[in-house]
Design a protein around this motif. Structure first.
Motif, short mmCIF file in Angstrom:
data_model
loop_
_atom_site.label_atom_id
_atom_site.label_comp_id
_atom_site.label_asym_id
_atom_site.label_seq_id
_atom_site.Cartn_x
_atom_site.Cartn_y
_atom_site.Cartn_z
N THR A 16 104.60 38.17 -43.17
CA THR A 16 103.88 39.35 -43.66
C THR A 16 103.80 39.40 -45.18
OG1 THR A 16 105.88 40.70 -43.54
CG2 THR A 16 104.41 40.76 -41.64
N LEU A 17 104.85 38.95 -45.88
CA LEU A 17 104.85 39.03 -47.34
C LEU A 17 104.26 37.80 -48.03
CD1 LEU A 17 108.41 40.53 -47.94
CD2 LEU A 17 106.21 41.73 -48.02
N PHE A 18 104.48 36.61 -47.43
CA PHE A 18 104.11 35.38 -48.11
C PHE A 18 103.14 34.50 -47.33
CE2 PHE A 18 108.47 36.56 -49.27
CZ PHE A 18 108.27 36.84 -50.61
N GLY A 19 102.81 34.87 -46.11
CA GLY A 19 101.88 34.09 -45.32
C GLY A 19 102.45 32.78 -44.80
N LEU A 20 103.78 32.69 -44.71
CA LEU A 20 104.43 31.47 -44.23
C LEU A 20 104.64 31.58 -42.72
CD1 LEU A 20 107.18 31.10 -46.98
CD2 LEU A 20 104.97 29.96 -46.87
N SER A 21 104.00 30.71 -41.97
CA SER A 21 104.13 30.79 -40.51
C SER A 21 105.36 30.05 -40.00
CB SER A 21 102.88 30.24 -39.84
OG SER A 21 102.68 28.91 -40.21
N PHE A 76 116.84 32.92 -37.91
CA PHE A 76 117.73 32.88 -39.07
C PHE A 76 117.18 33.76 -40.18
CE2 PHE A 76 118.86 28.92 -36.94
CZ PHE A 76 120.24 29.01 -36.97
N SER A 77 118.09 34.41 -40.86
CA SER A 77 117.79 35.19 -42.04
C SER A 77 118.34 34.40 -43.23
CB SER A 77 118.45 36.56 -41.94
OG SER A 77 118.23 37.30 -43.10
N TYR A 78 117.50 34.14 -44.22
CA TYR A 78 117.88 33.31 -45.37
C TYR A 78 118.14 34.17 -46.59
CZ TYR A 78 115.78 29.68 -42.50
OH TYR A 78 115.46 28.83 -41.47
N SER A 79 119.23 33.87 -47.30
CA SER A 79 119.53 34.57 -48.55
C SER A 79 120.07 33.56 -49.56
CB SER A 79 120.53 35.70 -48.32
OG SER A 79 121.75 35.19 -47.83
N VAL A 99 111.66 35.22 -40.48
CA VAL A 99 110.36 34.80 -39.96
C VAL A 99 109.33 35.90 -40.14
CG1 VAL A 99 109.13 34.12 -37.88
CG2 VAL A 99 111.38 33.21 -38.32
N ARG A 100 109.71 37.12 -39.83
CA ARG A 100 108.76 38.23 -39.90
C ARG A 100 108.31 38.52 -41.33
NH1 ARG A 100 109.10 44.34 -37.45
NH2 ARG A 100 107.03 44.91 -38.15
N ASN A 101 109.25 38.76 -42.24
CA ASN A 101 108.81 39.10 -43.59
C ASN A 101 108.28 37.88 -44.33
OD1 ASN A 101 111.16 37.86 -44.52
ND2 ASN A 101 112.16 39.77 -45.06
N GLY A 102 108.67 36.68 -43.91
CA GLY A 102 108.08 35.48 -44.49
C GLY A 102 106.60 35.40 -44.21
#
Length: 87
Positions: free
Chosen positions: A32-37, A73-76, A27-30
């Motif tokens: 900050t990096l991609f603008g996905l809320s 959740f962390s997605y990979s 959620v956080r890097n989504g």
């Protein structure tokens, strides 16, 4: 459900590149990096359904500074699905 791959936008291309490089999306890097809320909505819509892949979901737990417990959740990307997204 039909697979419908259209020309991906800039944010989708950036997400794909990030995942193919072996990084994990949260959620956080989504945001900050991609603008996905709302990463949990965008992952199926932008990646899983159009490209017929399933990302790994790792449940992460945390405790806030106020003592409240929570999780996200962390997605990979699965190693087997890398070639589907490299196209």
């Amino acid at each position: 459900m039909k697979d419908k791959i259209t020309t991906p936008g800039k944010s989708t291309k950036a997400l794909i590149k990030y995942l193919v490089e072996g990084n994990k999306l949260s959620v956080r890097n989504g945001f900050t990096l991609f603008g996905l809320s709302l990463v949990s909505r965008e992952i199926p819509r932008k990646i899983e359904i159009p490209y017929n892949v399933r990302l790994n979901r790792e449940r992460k737990t945390f405790k806030s500074r106020y003592g409240n417990s929570g999780f996200y959740f962390s997605y990979s990307l699965n190693k087997e699905d890398v070639n589907k997204l490299k196209k």
